[in-house]
Write an enzyme that holds these catalytic residues in place. Structure first.
Site: not given
Length: 608
Positions: A25-29
């Site tokens: 995961h990244c900051a939003t996904r």
């Protein structure tokens, strides 16, 4: 947000955990790599409450959630074995074109580090401000301690990349770490600094400074992963677990110092020099192009190809000219979302745009882009134009970034340095111009279309009465939770018969064991709650006969339950039954019937 329910829904709609090769995961996904894309239900995911949108890019199935993505990621890990399996499902061959696989590799390696990079970058920028303002000096121990905290990530970057690269390539984590440690081992650094001729069994070694480097360790771990697999396959089981690490270290450390290290450093320096040459020719044009294209690159995931270049520039040269221009794109899309919030008359869109704009100010633009500007098209274009204007100012000012981090209000200190004033002006122009353009140009406001269609009883989601009886306002229900509207807008029905029917086609999402309350999610995602009487839960199912179970699909008019109306009245219960739209805040209007008495085939509400 109900994180537990959302995690379960996501797992269900991606085809179950057995369909997942890996998850990061990244900051939003949430970034899934799936075994069989056909098993994933993209439409259902996009309609799931809590999911902003779904993007397929770079061989990844990306579920955009927003700021709650870490909690959802952890919950998926708790209820499944996906996170344990993510690093190395080597039985699944990489699919897709070369560019897609490259994007997947780069994003998987760098995504886990983005949060701590942002934190370290902010601290580094603040220290620079403090020293320039005279609040701290480099000789003070306070500065030394804080600088160590800020710079250690960048100094030991090869070690951190060894961890994420090993997970991505399915290599032994500790062998990869040991190999990275050898690159920045004190005696190796001393050899490099001494300038003495270096060789390995007669082979010349061109020593480089590998602290803060990016490309060499990634290349090394990639090759090491293949060597390790080969050794594990041919060496006898009784000795392979300790012979394989020996071979990997003996082969890979010299090979990296002789080949991969210089190759990676020279490649990174060459790319940096090429980009700098573009800025030298026309910094205004370079800044405008980068800013205008950045958000488009992000949408397709192509920006991951530029991230290593930015990190390499910062690590090797101490500054980067690309990242400041990308900040203009972030503030421009944020401004576009803010403009939509000011312009729209749609309550749901106004709320969404407002929250997305606030999130965007802090560097997270996915909710603004996918949830607002891109969906409305014109605001996105206004954002691109405004980004180009701000990027041109930033390029003209030769603004730089001295550390990594998602561009936003909190990370402004990482841009403190040459051209800082121009950077502030550039992002301000991007933000304000985007608001103005979006407001002037406008967009197809969803509420306008609804209002044009809305004649007479109107159009939209039609909800029919689940009961036969008299229609009352919710305020006449004795339970304040319902009468106050806290659970949503709706009406109450004073039943004349003890039969409850489905008010629309949908799925039974709630069926209490006591039989006194039912939740229906319609095919258009309206959430209807029917609560038979007040405090009837105390009867513990007495006088109620449920006809459905949770998860069951129903058609309008299907019997949900039967109850003994006379017995409820005889035992002193208030039988006024609230019929509430629990997600009514997602609609512009809830139009209630003007009939005083209804049957189950009569319309009771229209959701606009």
């Amino acid at each position: 947000m109900d994180v537990q329910s959302l995690a379960k829904e996501i797992l269900r709609h991606i085809g179950g955990e057995k369909n997942v090769v890996s998850l990061v995961h990244c900051a939003t996904r949430l970034r899934f790599k799936l075994k069989d894309r056909s098993k994933a239900d993209k439409k259902a995911l996009e309609e799931t409450d809590g999911v902003v949108t779904v993007v397929e890019s770079g061989g990844q199935f990306q579920v955009v959630i927003g700021n709650h993505v870490p909690e959802v990621y952890k919950e998926i890990g708790r209820i499944s074995n996906i996170l344990e399996d993510s690093p190395a499902d080597q039985s699944q061959k990489e699919k897709g074109n070369l560019a897609g696989r490259l994007v997947d590799v780069v994003s998987s390696i760098f995504t886990p580090l983005l949060g701590v990079m942002a934190g370290a970058g902010i601290l580094k920028g603040l220290l620079l401000i403090c020293t320039n303002a005279g609040w701290l000096t480099a000789e003070e121990t306070t500065y030394t301690i804080l600088y160590a905290a800020a710079d250690s990530l960048f100094y030991f970057l090869p070690l951190l990349l060894a961890v994420t690269a090993a997970k991505k390539f399915g290599a032994n984590l500790f062998v990869a770490l040991t190999m990275a440690g050898a690159l920045i081992y004190p005696s190796i650094l001393e050899l490099k600094n001494s300038g003495a001729d270096t060789e390995f069994f007669g082979i010349p070694v061109v020593l480089m400074n590998y602290t803060s480097t990016v490309i060499p360790i990634i290349l090394a771990v990639f090759v090491m992963s293949w060597l390790e697999k080969y050794c594990m396959r041919i060496i006898h089981d009784s000795v392979k677990n300790f012979i394989t690490p020996v071979i990997c270290l003996v082969v890979m450390v010299p090979l990296t110092l002789i080949v991969f290290g210089p190759l990676g450093v020279y490649t990174g320096n060459g790319i940096a020099a090429a980009i700098l040459s573009v800025f030298d020719v026309s910094p205004i044009l370079a800044g405008a192009i980068i800013a205008a294209l950045w958000q488009i690159l992000v949408i397709f995931g192509i920006h991951w190809g530029i991230v290593p270049v930015i990190l390499n520039n910062i690590a090797v040269h101490g500054k980067d000219y690309i990242k400041p221009a990308t900040a203009a794109a972030v503030f421009a899309q944020t401004g576009a979302a803010f403009g939509v919030m000011l312009k729209t008359k749609n309550k749901k869109l106004k709320t969404l745009a407002g929250s997305a704009a606030i999130t965007g100010i802090f560097g997270i633009t996915e909710p603004a882009v996918y949830g607002v500007t891109l969906r409305l098209k014109k605001p996105f274009v206004c954002g691109v134009i405004s980004a180009a204007a701000g990027g041109a100012i930033i390029g003209y000012s030769h603004s730089v970034a001295i550390a990594s981090g998602a561009p936003g209000l909190l990370t402004i200190p990482i841009f403190y340095g040459p051209g800082f004033l121009g950077f502030i002006i550039g992002i301000s122009v991007s933000f304000v111009l985007s608001i103005v353009l979006t407001y002037i140009v406008g967009f197809d406001d969803p509420i306008d279309e609804k209002q044009q269609q809305h004649t007479g009883k109107g159009s939209g989601e039609k909800i029919y009465s689940p009961l036969q009886g008299d229609v009352l306002p919710l305020t006449e229900v004795s339970d304040k939770v319902f009468s106050s509207g806290a659970l949503g807008e709706g009406v109450a029905v004073l039943p004349a018969k003890g039969i409850v029917a489905a008010p629309a086609d949908g799925v039974v999402t709630t069926a209490f064991p006591t039989g006194h309350a039912y939740g229906i999610t319609t095919e258009s995602q309206a959430e209807i709650l029917i609560h038979i009487g007040v405090d009837t839960v105390k009867l513990e199912g007495k006088h109620f006969d449920s006809k459905v179970v949770q998860g069951q699909k129903v058609k309008r008019g299907d019997i949900l339950a039967e109850f003994d109306l006379e017995a409820l009245i005889r035992e002193g219960f208030d039988v006024k039954t609230p019929v509430v739209v629990t997600n009514s805040n997602q609609y512009s209007d809830v139009v209630q019937t003007d009939q005083k008495r209804v049957r189950t085939e009569d319309l009771i509400m229209i959701l606009i």
